[in-house]
Design a protein around this motif. Structure first.
Motif, PDB file in Angstrom:
ATOM      1  N   VAL A  43      -4.587  -2.066 -40.058  1.00  0.00           N
ATOM      2  CA  VAL A  43      -5.484  -2.003 -38.894  1.00  0.00           C
ATOM      3  C   VAL A  43      -4.865  -1.110 -37.817  1.00  0.00           C
ATOM      4  O   VAL A  43      -5.541  -0.244 -37.237  1.00  0.00           O
ATOM      5  CB  VAL A  43      -5.774  -3.429 -38.353  1.00  0.00           C
ATOM      6  N   ASN A  58     -17.738   4.832 -30.451  1.00  0.00           N
ATOM      7  CA  ASN A  58     -18.176   3.497 -30.036  1.00  0.00           C
ATOM      8  C   ASN A  58     -19.519   3.556 -29.320  1.00  0.00           C
ATOM      9  O   ASN A  58     -20.460   2.838 -29.657  1.00  0.00           O
ATOM     10  CB  ASN A  58     -17.142   2.956 -29.037  1.00  0.00           C
ATOM     11  N   ARG A  70     -20.187  -5.830 -22.924  1.00  0.00           N
ATOM     12  CA  ARG A  70     -18.946  -6.170 -22.197  1.00  0.00           C
ATOM     13  C   ARG A  70     -19.261  -6.622 -20.778  1.00  0.00           C
ATOM     14  O   ARG A  70     -18.667  -7.566 -20.274  1.00  0.00           O
ATOM     15  CB  ARG A  70     -17.993  -4.968 -22.167  1.00  0.00           C
ATOM     16  N   THR A  90      -6.801  -4.696 -26.502  1.00  0.00           N
ATOM     17  CA  THR A  90      -7.444  -3.920 -25.426  1.00  0.00           C
ATOM     18  C   THR A  90      -7.892  -2.527 -25.865  1.00  0.00           C
ATOM     19  O   THR A  90      -8.793  -1.946 -25.272  1.00  0.00           O
ATOM     20  CB  THR A  90      -6.478  -3.826 -24.221  1.00  0.00           C
ATOM     21  N   GLY A  91      -7.241  -1.973 -26.913  1.00  0.00           N
ATOM     22  CA  GLY A  91      -7.625  -0.646 -27.389  1.00  0.00           C
ATOM     23  C   GLY A  91      -7.455   0.393 -26.300  1.00  0.00           C
ATOM     24  O   GLY A  91      -6.360   0.553 -25.735  1.00  0.00           O
ATOM     25  N   VAL A 110      -3.073  -5.868 -24.103  1.00  0.00           N
ATOM     26  CA  VAL A 110      -2.113  -5.673 -25.204  1.00  0.00           C
ATOM     27  C   VAL A 110      -2.833  -5.215 -26.470  1.00  0.00           C
ATOM     28  O   VAL A 110      -3.975  -5.599 -26.720  1.00  0.00           O
ATOM     29  CB  VAL A 110      -1.290  -6.955 -25.525  1.00  0.00           C
ATOM     30  N   ASP A 111      -2.120  -4.413 -27.260  1.00  0.00           N
ATOM     31  CA  ASP A 111      -2.698  -3.902 -28.507  1.00  0.00           C
ATOM     32  C   ASP A 111      -1.567  -3.512 -29.455  1.00  0.00           C
ATOM     33  O   ASP A 111      -0.473  -3.158 -29.017  1.00  0.00           O
ATOM     34  CB  ASP A 111      -3.583  -2.678 -28.223  1.00  0.00           C
ATOM     35  N   SER A 113      -1.918  -0.985 -31.588  1.00  0.00           N
ATOM     36  CA  SER A 113      -2.048   0.437 -31.936  1.00  0.00           C
ATOM     37  C   SER A 113      -1.549   1.320 -30.791  1.00  0.00           C
ATOM     38  O   SER A 113      -2.152   1.363 -29.711  1.00  0.00           O
ATOM     39  CB  SER A 113      -3.514   0.771 -32.245  1.00  0.00           C
ATOM     40  N   ASP A 139       1.306  -7.920 -29.985  1.00  0.00           N
ATOM     41  CA  ASP A 139       0.563  -8.520 -31.090  1.00  0.00           C
ATOM     42  C   ASP A 139      -0.025  -9.857 -30.635  1.00  0.00           C
ATOM     43  O   ASP A 139       0.706 -10.738 -30.184  1.00  0.00           O
ATOM     44  CB  ASP A 139       1.550  -8.725 -32.256  1.00  0.00           C
ATOM     45  N   SER A 140      -1.332  -9.989 -30.799  1.00  0.00           N
ATOM     46  CA  SER A 140      -2.002 -11.216 -30.340  1.00  0.00           C
ATOM     47  C   SER A 140      -1.530 -12.445 -31.110  1.00  0.00           C
ATOM     48  O   SER A 140      -1.733 -13.558 -30.668  1.00  0.00           O
ATOM     49  CB  SER A 140      -3.494 -11.063 -30.515  1.00  0.00           C
ATOM     50  N   GLU A 141      -0.914 -12.228 -32.256  1.00  0.00           N
ATOM     51  CA  GLU A 141      -0.456 -13.389 -33.031  1.00  0.00           C
ATOM     52  C   GLU A 141       0.970 -13.787 -32.647  1.00  0.00           C
ATOM     53  O   GLU A 141       1.511 -14.754 -33.173  1.00  0.00           O
ATOM     54  CB  GLU A 141      -0.552 -13.071 -34.527  1.00  0.00           C
ATOM     55  N   SER A 156     -12.599  -8.094 -26.667  1.00  0.00           N
ATOM     56  CA  SER A 156     -13.857  -7.535 -27.184  1.00  0.00           C
ATOM     57  C   SER A 156     -13.583  -6.758 -28.464  1.00  0.00           C
ATOM     58  O   SER A 156     -12.726  -5.878 -28.507  1.00  0.00           O
ATOM     59  CB  SER A 156     -14.559  -6.655 -26.140  1.00  0.00           C
ATOM     60  N   PHE A 157     -14.300  -7.126 -29.494  1.00  0.00           N
ATOM     61  CA  PHE A 157     -14.241  -6.479 -30.817  1.00  0.00           C
ATOM     62  C   PHE A 157     -12.810  -6.422 -31.374  1.00  0.00           C
ATOM     63  O   PHE A 157     -12.443  -5.479 -32.059  1.00  0.00           O
ATOM     64  CB  PHE A 157     -14.890  -5.089 -30.761  1.00  0.00           C
ATOM     65  N   GLY A 158     -12.038  -7.462 -31.057  1.00  0.00           N
ATOM     66  CA  GLY A 158     -10.652  -7.510 -31.525  1.00  0.00           C
ATOM     67  C   GLY A 158     -10.396  -8.602 -32.551  1.00  0.00           C
ATOM     68  O   GLY A 158      -9.711  -8.373 -33.550  1.00  0.00           O
ATOM     69  N   ASN A 161     -10.322  -8.261 -36.315  1.00  0.00           N
ATOM     70  CA  ASN A 161      -9.260  -7.442 -36.905  1.00  0.00           C
ATOM     71  C   ASN A 161      -7.937  -8.186 -37.054  1.00  0.00           C
ATOM     72  O   ASN A 161      -6.980  -7.638 -37.588  1.00  0.00           O
ATOM     73  CB  ASN A 161      -9.039  -6.202 -36.039  1.00  0.00           C
ATOM     74  N   PHE A 162      -7.866  -9.424 -36.542  1.00  0.00           N
ATOM     75  CA  PHE A 162      -6.606 -10.154 -36.640  1.00  0.00           C
ATOM     76  C   PHE A 162      -6.280 -10.396 -38.114  1.00  0.00           C
ATOM     77  O   PHE A 162      -7.177 -10.685 -38.916  1.00  0.00           O
ATOM     78  CB  PHE A 162      -6.694 -11.528 -35.954  1.00  0.00           C
TER      79      PHE A 162
HETATM   80  C1  LIG Z   1     -12.481  -2.298 -32.190  1.00  0.00           C
HETATM   81  S1  LIG Z   1     -11.042  -2.118 -31.213  1.00  0.00           S
HETATM   82  C2  LIG Z   1     -11.539  -2.888 -29.710  1.00  0.00           C
HETATM   83  C3  LIG Z   1     -10.909  -2.254 -28.500  1.00  0.00           C
HETATM   84  C4  LIG Z   1     -11.471  -2.712 -27.169  1.00  0.00           C
HETATM   85  N1  LIG Z   1     -11.230  -4.105 -26.938  1.00  0.00           N
HETATM   86  C5  LIG Z   1     -12.935  -2.384 -27.048  1.00  0.00           C
HETATM   87  O1  LIG Z   1     -13.744  -3.282 -26.752  1.00  0.00           O
HETATM   88  O2  LIG Z   1     -13.301  -1.221 -27.214  1.00  0.00           O
HETATM   89  C6  LIG Z   1      -9.996  -3.343 -31.933  1.00  0.00           C
HETATM   90  C7  LIG Z   1      -8.569  -3.286 -31.425  1.00  0.00           C
HETATM   91  O3  LIG Z   1      -7.885  -4.459 -31.888  1.00  0.00           O
HETATM   92  C8  LIG Z   1      -6.525  -4.115 -32.037  1.00  0.00           C
HETATM   93  N2  LIG Z   1      -5.845  -5.185 -32.782  1.00  0.00           N
HETATM   94  C9  LIG Z   1      -6.075  -5.593 -34.038  1.00  0.00           C
HETATM   95  N3  LIG Z   1      -5.253  -6.590 -34.366  1.00  0.00           N
HETATM   96  C10 LIG Z   1      -4.485  -6.843 -33.275  1.00  0.00           C
HETATM   97  C11 LIG Z   1      -3.456  -7.759 -32.990  1.00  0.00           C
HETATM   98  N4  LIG Z   1      -3.009  -8.619 -33.915  1.00  0.00           N
HETATM   99  N5  LIG Z   1      -2.909  -7.758 -31.767  1.00  0.00           N
HETATM  100  C12 LIG Z   1      -3.319  -6.859 -30.821  1.00  0.00           C
HETATM  101  N6  LIG Z   1      -4.277  -5.950 -31.035  1.00  0.00           N
HETATM  102  C13 LIG Z   1      -4.865  -5.947 -32.248  1.00  0.00           C
HETATM  103  C14 LIG Z   1      -6.624  -2.763 -32.728  1.00  0.00           C
HETATM  104  O4  LIG Z   1      -5.424  -2.039 -32.698  1.00  0.00           O
HETATM  105  C15 LIG Z   1      -7.762  -2.115 -31.947  1.00  0.00           C
HETATM  106  O5  LIG Z   1      -7.284  -1.330 -30.871  1.00  0.00           O
END
Ligand SMILES: C[S@@+](CC[C@H](N)C(=O)[O-])C[C@H]1O[C@@H](n2cnc3c(N)ncnc32)[C@H](O)[C@@H]1O
Length: 266
Positions: A43, A58, A70, A90-91, A110-111, A113, A139-141, A156-158, A161-162
């Motif tokens: 991811v 997006n 949002r 946060t992306g 936090v993100d 990537s 890392d959110s985890e 949002s939209f995060g 992807n966890f």
């Molecule tokens: C679709 S983007 C969303 C970005 C932003 N929140 C938005 O609304 O546009 C998903 C984001 O989740 C991040 N992400 C995925 N797993 C994550 C994790 N375990 N901890 C932090 N960020 C994570 C990705 O790197 C990516 O930037």
């Protein structure tokens, strides 16, 4: 039947996919199926690849509706007046920027990537928001914050992807103050005719093609619909929120159920 870039297109296949779209097995969907790395690493790699085009795609692929989603989510925190907000995944920082409407003292984003964060930091600099929105690798985890620190935690939209959804939500719960609120926006699955069929067609056939051409990543916009299909939505997602401790959970479907806002209180 026509042939396009070596791929066969047939209406029979479209119909079969549409009929079976909601019965894909629940499993961990990863962006690059031919690679051995775990979901988290894949991811991060995928978002690093698409980061320069992420904001453009997006807004293009959602016809700008993501911005309204949002904004609606942020409004749900209005009466809480949170001073310190954590924006998970946060992306490029769009949700953090919307959350400025709450007039907080600080927002930390936090993100995992670095590419997405680099784009976000450019944006904050341009908008002169660096003093209030602080973007960090994280890392959110495994959040590097103490317990009970934040007045609100937003995503949002995060969450889709966890790598480990429960672990990510548990850590969000841990860093939230007692009485604090989480507001999560995520894609969900429309269930009513004809929106369900239109959405499935768009997500399976149109979006991956545009995403591939613009982002140059062949998998990212195939991963998007696949990950949405196997992700728990509606009541199923609320059950996971409750399992990790959140109370007063609510789901608010947006735009025929294409996305949903989820709220929970610690
Ligand atoms: C679709 S983007 C969303 C970005 C932003 N929140 C938005 O609304 O546009 C998903 C984001 O989740 C991040 N992400 C995925 N797993 C994550 C994790 N375990 N901890 C932090 N960020 C994570 C990705 O790197 C990516 O930037």
């Amino acid at each position: 039947m026509t042939e396009n870039n070596g791929q066969h297109f047939s209406w029979a296949r479209v119909i079969v996919v549409l009929l079976h779209f909601n019965s894909l097995p629940i499993m961990s969907v990863v962006p690059y199926k031919d690679k051995n790395e775990g979901k988290k690493q894949q991811v991060a790699e995928m978002f690093n690849n698409i980061s320069p085009k992420y904001d453009f795609l997006n807004h293009l692929l959602s016809l700008g509706i993501d911005i309204q989603w949002r904004k609606k989510a942020v409004k749900l925190l209005k009466k809480d007046q949170p001073k310190l907000i954590l924006d998970i995944a946060t992306g490029t920082g769009d949700f953090a920027i919307e959350a400025l409407a709450l007039k907080p003292e600080k927002i930390i984003g936090v993100d995992i990537s670095e590419g997405m964060l680099a784009e976000g930091k450019k944006k904050m600099k341009k908008k002169k928001l660096e003093h209030i929105i602080d973007l960090q690798l994280g890392d959110s985890e495994k959040l590097l914050f103490e317990d009970n620190k934040f007045d609100a935690v937003i995503v949002s939209f995060g969450v889709r992807n966890f790598e480990n959804l429960e672990k990510g939500l548990s850590d969000m719960y841990r860093v939230l103050k007692p009485g604090g609120k989480t507001v999560i926006v995520e894609f969900s699955k429309p269930r009513a005719f004809p929106m369900k069929q239109l959405y499935n067609f768009y997500f399976t056939y149109i979006l991956p093609q545009i995403g591939k051409v613009v982002s140059k990543d062949t998998s990212a916009y195939t991963y998007l619909p696949e990950s949405v299909q196997v992700f728990p939505d509606g009541k199923d997602f609320l059950s996971v929120l409750e399992k990790v401790g959140f109370k007063q959970t609510v789901c608010k479907p947006l735009t025929f159920g294409i996305s949903s806002i989820y709220v929970g209180v610690k």
